[in-house]
Design a protein around this motif. Sequence first.
Motif, PDB file in Angstrom:
ATOM      1  N   ALA A   1       0.754  -1.452   0.273  1.00 39.63           N
ATOM      2  CA  ALA A   1      -0.606  -0.278   0.382  1.00 39.63           C
ATOM      3  C   ALA A   1       0.600   1.515   0.504  1.00 39.63           C
ATOM      4  CB  ALA A   1      -1.265  -0.094   0.881  1.00 39.63           C
ATOM      5  N   ALA A   2       0.287   2.249  -0.154  1.00 39.79           N
ATOM      6  CA  ALA A   2       1.126   3.822  -0.368  1.00 39.79           C
ATOM      7  C   ALA A   2       0.584   4.312   0.544  1.00 39.79           C
ATOM      8  CB  ALA A   2       1.451   3.934  -2.163  1.00 39.79           C
ATOM      9  N   ILE A   3       0.034   5.162   1.024  1.00 33.33           N
ATOM     10  CA  ILE A   3      -0.332   5.683   2.494  1.00 33.33           C
ATOM     11  C   ILE A   3       0.213   7.444   2.789  1.00 33.33           C
ATOM     12  CG2 ILE A   3      -1.246   6.287   4.539  1.00 33.33           C
ATOM     13  CD1 ILE A   3      -1.265   3.352   4.607  1.00 33.33           C
ATOM     14  N   VAL A   4       0.350   8.543   2.323  1.00 33.38           N
ATOM     15  CA  VAL A   4       0.412  10.037   3.170  1.00 33.38           C
ATOM     16  C   VAL A   4       0.788  10.051   4.507  1.00 33.38           C
ATOM     17  CG1 VAL A   4       0.320  12.149   1.875  1.00 33.38           C
ATOM     18  CG2 VAL A   4      -0.848  10.863   0.433  1.00 33.38           C
ATOM     19  N   ARG A   5       1.864  10.113   4.854  1.00 30.00           N
ATOM     20  CA  ARG A   5       2.372  10.334   6.067  1.00 30.00           C
ATOM     21  C   ARG A   5       3.040  12.085   5.616  1.00 30.00           C
ATOM     22  NH1 ARG A   5       8.019   9.649   8.280  1.00 30.00           N
ATOM     23  NH2 ARG A   5       8.248   8.448   6.676  1.00 30.00           N
ATOM     24  N   PHE A   6       3.103  12.740   4.439  1.00 27.56           N
ATOM     25  CA  PHE A   6       3.475  14.554   4.908  1.00 27.56           C
ATOM     26  C   PHE A   6       2.208  15.084   3.491  1.00 27.56           C
ATOM     27  CE2 PHE A   6       5.151  18.712   4.726  1.00 27.56           C
ATOM     28  CZ  PHE A   6       4.839  19.160   6.414  1.00 27.56           C
TER      29      PHE A   6
END
Length: 255
Positions: free
Chosen positions: A93-98
């Motif tokens: 998965a790819a999740i926005v951290r900033f």
Amino acid sequence: MVTSRQSPNDLLAALPSSDFDLLRPHLRTIEMDFGQVLVEAGEPVKYVIFPHNGIVSTMERLRRGETIEAGVIGRDSVVGSGAALYDMPSPSAAIVRFPGTASAIEAGHFRTLAELSSALRSAVSRDLWLRSVKAEQTAACNAAHSAEQRLCRRLLQSRAMSGSDAMLLSQDLMAQMLGVKRNTISLIAHALQQKSVIRYSRGRMAIIDVDALSRRACECHLSDGSVRAPMSLRATAVPLSRTVPDFSVAQRSPS
């Protein structure tokens, strides 16, 4: 927004203008919101995303249910390119951290244009190789260094990538970043706050003493900036925001 240097994304900016012109009509600017899932694990990639700024985490889910951060992607890289190029489900998965902005292109268009542009294929291949190098370095770091050293390194890495001393980081997210228990993060964060290295409250982190954080980080943080594609056109780092957030205001952070 596309600029005179083609794109705020370093990979796109380094493409020959003729190759970038193939992509230009298919690119659209999107907002990347904190906690947003850009790619689902095990699902086909719908869009290939080139960050302009911000940080995206790739996450792996283990059999017992734990979720661990496998890598980080910034403006010098691209999200979903490998799976899109080979028309395969994304392994992570790819999740926005900033939060930030990015250029996005439909996976089908990207795949077609990659067949037409050897420069794009080469840039994507180099990016995937560099990410594998970083993954190997992180594996060695996890084996050799303490949780406190690794957390300090990751905070410095996040600071450099985001251009900010302040960020949203829940203890659960930090535990996923390091592959440790939440209690371990709680103890480390408390100790760093007691020493005035960081300020932390309700999932909001501010780095107060960068030098002290650097002294506590493992040696790997010295090489983080050097493991990059030799194609960045940026001569200077992103300006750092020294604004410390108002910790009295609660904000959502991903668990």
